[in-house]
Design an enzyme around this catalytic site. Structure first.
Site, PDB file in Angstrom:
ATOM      1  N   TYR A   1       0.849  -1.207   0.000  1.00  9.19           N
ATOM      2  CA  TYR A   1       0.000   0.000   0.000  1.00  9.19           C
ATOM      3  C   TYR A   1       0.880   1.251   0.000  1.00  9.19           C
ATOM      4  O   TYR A   1       0.509   2.287  -0.531  1.00  9.19           O
ATOM      5  CB  TYR A   1      -0.960  -0.035   1.190  1.00  9.19           C
ATOM      6  CG  TYR A   1      -2.170   0.840   1.006  1.00  9.19           C
ATOM      7  CD1 TYR A   1      -3.064   0.630  -0.049  1.00  9.19           C
ATOM      8  CD2 TYR A   1      -2.438   1.891   1.882  1.00  9.19           C
ATOM      9  CE1 TYR A   1      -4.172   1.437  -0.221  1.00  9.19           C
ATOM     10  CE2 TYR A   1      -3.549   2.701   1.719  1.00  9.19           C
ATOM     11  CZ  TYR A   1      -4.410   2.469   0.669  1.00  9.19           C
ATOM     12  OH  TYR A   1      -5.511   3.272   0.498  1.00  9.19           O
TER      13      TYR A   1
ATOM     14  N   LYS B   1      -2.976   8.532   2.829  1.00  6.54           N
ATOM     15  CA  LYS B   1      -4.217   8.366   3.614  1.00  6.54           C
ATOM     16  C   LYS B   1      -4.029   8.902   5.032  1.00  6.54           C
ATOM     17  O   LYS B   1      -4.979   9.412   5.635  1.00  6.54           O
ATOM     18  CB  LYS B   1      -4.647   6.898   3.650  1.00  6.54           C
ATOM     19  CG  LYS B   1      -5.165   6.354   2.322  1.00  6.54           C
ATOM     20  CD  LYS B   1      -6.419   7.047   1.837  1.00  6.54           C
ATOM     21  CE  LYS B   1      -7.061   6.300   0.682  1.00  6.54           C
ATOM     22  NZ  LYS B   1      -8.107   7.106   0.002  1.00  6.54           N
TER      23      LYS B   1
HETATM   24  P1  NAD Z   1     -12.290   3.595  -8.122  1.00  3.94           P
HETATM   25  O1  NAD Z   1     -11.142   3.389  -9.033  1.00  3.94           O
HETATM   26  O2  NAD Z   1     -13.610   3.133  -8.573  1.00  3.94           O
HETATM   27  O3  NAD Z   1     -12.421   5.131  -7.702  1.00  3.94           O
HETATM   28  C1  NAD Z   1     -11.311   6.007  -7.634  1.00  3.94           C
HETATM   29  C2  NAD Z   1     -11.795   7.314  -8.226  1.00  3.94           C
HETATM   30  O4  NAD Z   1     -10.781   8.318  -8.108  1.00  3.94           O
HETATM   31  C3  NAD Z   1     -12.127   7.191  -9.729  1.00  3.94           C
HETATM   32  O5  NAD Z   1     -13.456   7.631  -9.936  1.00  3.94           O
HETATM   33  C4  NAD Z   1     -11.128   8.126 -10.374  1.00  3.94           C
HETATM   34  O6  NAD Z   1     -11.655   8.766 -11.523  1.00  3.94           O
HETATM   35  C5  NAD Z   1     -10.931   9.124  -9.251  1.00  3.94           C
HETATM   36  N1  NAD Z   1      -9.754   9.952  -9.475  1.00  3.94           N
HETATM   37  C6  NAD Z   1      -8.448   9.596  -9.514  1.00  3.94           C
HETATM   38  N2  NAD Z   1      -7.697  10.664  -9.847  1.00  3.94           N
HETATM   39  C7  NAD Z   1      -8.554  11.717  -9.993  1.00  3.94           C
HETATM   40  C8  NAD Z   1      -8.385  13.082 -10.354  1.00  3.94           C
HETATM   41  N3  NAD Z   1      -7.186  13.606 -10.630  1.00  3.94           N
HETATM   42  N4  NAD Z   1      -9.495  13.876 -10.419  1.00  3.94           N
HETATM   43  C9  NAD Z   1     -10.725  13.370 -10.173  1.00  3.94           C
HETATM   44  N5  NAD Z   1     -10.943  12.071  -9.841  1.00  3.94           N
HETATM   45  C10 NAD Z   1      -9.865  11.272  -9.761  1.00  3.94           C
HETATM   46  O7  NAD Z   1     -11.843   2.875  -6.749  1.00  3.94           O
HETATM   47  P2  NAD Z   1     -12.500   2.889  -5.289  1.00  3.94           P
HETATM   48  O8  NAD Z   1     -11.886   1.728  -4.605  1.00  3.94           O
HETATM   49  O9  NAD Z   1     -13.963   3.036  -5.366  1.00  3.94           O
HETATM   50  O10 NAD Z   1     -11.837   4.188  -4.645  1.00  3.94           O
HETATM   51  C11 NAD Z   1     -12.599   5.223  -4.043  1.00  3.94           C
HETATM   52  C12 NAD Z   1     -11.954   5.648  -2.731  1.00  3.94           C
HETATM   53  O11 NAD Z   1     -12.079   4.590  -1.775  1.00  3.94           O
HETATM   54  C13 NAD Z   1     -10.472   5.972  -2.826  1.00  3.94           C
HETATM   55  O12 NAD Z   1     -10.176   7.079  -1.995  1.00  3.94           O
HETATM   56  C14 NAD Z   1      -9.843   4.718  -2.247  1.00  3.94           C
HETATM   57  O13 NAD Z   1      -8.543   4.936  -1.719  1.00  3.94           O
HETATM   58  C15 NAD Z   1     -10.843   4.437  -1.146  1.00  3.94           C
HETATM   59  N6  NAD Z   1     -10.763   3.098  -0.555  1.00  3.94           N
HETATM   60  C16 NAD Z   1     -10.825   1.998  -1.359  1.00  3.94           C
HETATM   61  C17 NAD Z   1     -10.734   0.735  -0.782  1.00  3.94           C
HETATM   62  C18 NAD Z   1     -10.760  -0.499  -1.647  1.00  3.94           C
HETATM   63  O14 NAD Z   1     -10.305  -1.558  -1.179  1.00  3.94           O
HETATM   64  N7  NAD Z   1     -11.282  -0.438  -2.856  1.00  3.94           N
HETATM   65  C19 NAD Z   1     -10.598   0.602   0.616  1.00  3.94           C
HETATM   66  C20 NAD Z   1     -10.555   1.748   1.402  1.00  3.94           C
HETATM   67  C21 NAD Z   1     -10.631   2.997   0.803  1.00  3.94           C
END
Ligand code: NAD
Length: 259
Positions: free
Chosen positions: A156, A163
C-alpha cells in the site's frame, strides 16, 4: 423507499464505473431520497458516469479533475450559478503510480510521493474550500480512507502515507468548518475489489487474508460503506465530526490470529 436524505442535495466525486465505492454510495443516497450530482474525471469517463447517473436520477453531471484548480472552481461556479446549495459532499478519490504500489516503499520517488498526496489528500482540502460556501445550511463532507494510513499494509506504500495525511486533513477541516455547521468525517473501508484496488500488487491475497481474520469472517460489501455514508451524511450523524469510522468487518481490531 426510506427518507434519511430527503430534501438534501449530495455532490459525489469519484464514480468511475459500476464497481466504484462512490457508485454504491450514489445508489444508497438515491434510495434515501437525496438529489444527486456526480462528477467525472475527464471526457474518457463521461459516457459511463452519465449512464450510471441516469440510474440514480442524477440531476447534474459535471467535469472535475481534482489536480486542476480551474476545474474545481468551474464545478463550484456552475453550481453557484444555478443556485444549488449542497448538504453532502462525498469525496471518493485517490491515485498513486502503479510502480509505487509494488516496489519497496523506500524507493518512492519525489514525484510519486507528491502525486499521491495531491490527488488523494490535498484534493479534499481543495474540494472542501470550493464547496463549503455552497453548504449554506451546514452539511457533511465525507471521504474514504484505508487502514494503511495507521498500520503497515504491504504494497500500500505511499498510498498509506497519503491516507494518513487525508485523515489528518479531516481533523483540521472539521475544526475549521465546524462553526459553519459543516461536519467532516472519513470512513475507513475494508478492502473491496475495484479498479483502483486492482492496481495494488497481490490485492486478492489481501482479500483472502482479511476474510480469514476479520471478526465477521468475510470481506466488506460496498453497500455497507454506503450505509455508513448515509448515516454520516444524514441528520442521524449530527453529533459526529473529525472522525474516522471503520466499516471493515472488524478487521482493524485484530492483532495475531491463531487460525
Ligand atoms: P475507483 O477506481 O472506482 O475510484 C477512484 C476514483 O478516483 C475514480 O473515480 C477516479 O476517476 C478518481 N480519481 C483519480 N484521480 C482523480 C483526479 N485527478 N481527479 C478526479 N478524480 C480522480 O476505486 P474505489 O476503490 O472506489 O476508490 C474510491 C476511494 O475509496 C479511494 O479514496 C480509495 O482509496 C478508497 N478506498 C478503497 C478501498 C478499496 O479496497 N477499494 C478501501 C478503502 C478505501
Amino acid at each position: 423507499m426510506s427518507t434519511l436524505l430527503q430534501g438534501k442535495t449530495a455532490l459525489i466525486l469519484g464514480v468511475a464505473n459500476r464497481w466504484s465505492i462512490a457508485y454504491a454510495i450514489a445508489q444508497a443516497f438515491h434510495r434515501e431520497g437525496a438529489r444527486i450530482i456526480l462528477t467525472y474525471q475527464g471526457e474518457r469517463q463521461r459516457a459511463t458516469v452519465e449512464e450510471l447517473g441516469a440510474e440514480v436520477g442524477a440531476v447534474r453531471i459535471l467535469n472535475c479533475d481534482v489536480t486542476k484548480d480551474a476545474e474545481i472552481a468551474a464545478m463550484a461556479e456552475a453550481l453557484q450559478a444555478e443556485n444549488t446549495s449542497l448538504d453532502v459532499v462525498m469525496h471518493s478519490i485517490a491515485f498513486a503510480n502503479r510502480e509505487d504500489l509494488s516496489r519497496p516503499f523506500v524507493e518512492t520517488s519525489r514525484e510519486g510521493f507528491a502525486l499521491a498526496h495531491d490527488v488523494s489528500a490535498f484534493s479534499l482540502v481543495a474540494v472542501a474550500r470550493a464547496t463549503a460556501p455552497l453548504m449554506v445550511n451546514g452539511g457533511a463532507i465525507l471521504t474514504l480512507t484505508y487502514l494503511g494510513a495507521v498500520r503497515v499494509v504491504e504494497n500500500y506504500n505511499v498510498m498509506g502515507v497519503a491516507k494518513a495525511a487525508l485523515e489528518s486533513c479531516v481533523r483540521y477541516l472539521a475544526h475549521d468548518l465546524g462553526a459553519a455547521k459543516i461536519r467532516v468525517n472519513a470512513i475507513s473501508a475494508g478492502p473491496i475489489k475495484t479498479t483502483s484496488a486492482r492496481g495494488i500488487k497481490d490485492f486478492s491475497k489481501v482479500l483472502e487474508g482479511v476474510s480469514a481474520v476479520a471478526p465477521l469472517k468475510r470481506n466488506t460489501d460496498p453497500a455497507e460503506v454506503a450505509d455508513a455514508a448515509v448515516f454520516l451524511g444524514s441528520d442521524l450523524g449530527r453529533g459526529v465530526t473529525g472522525n474516522v469510522i471503520y466499516v471493515d468487518a472488524g478487521f482493524q481490531i485484530m492483532a495475531l490470529s491463531a487460525g
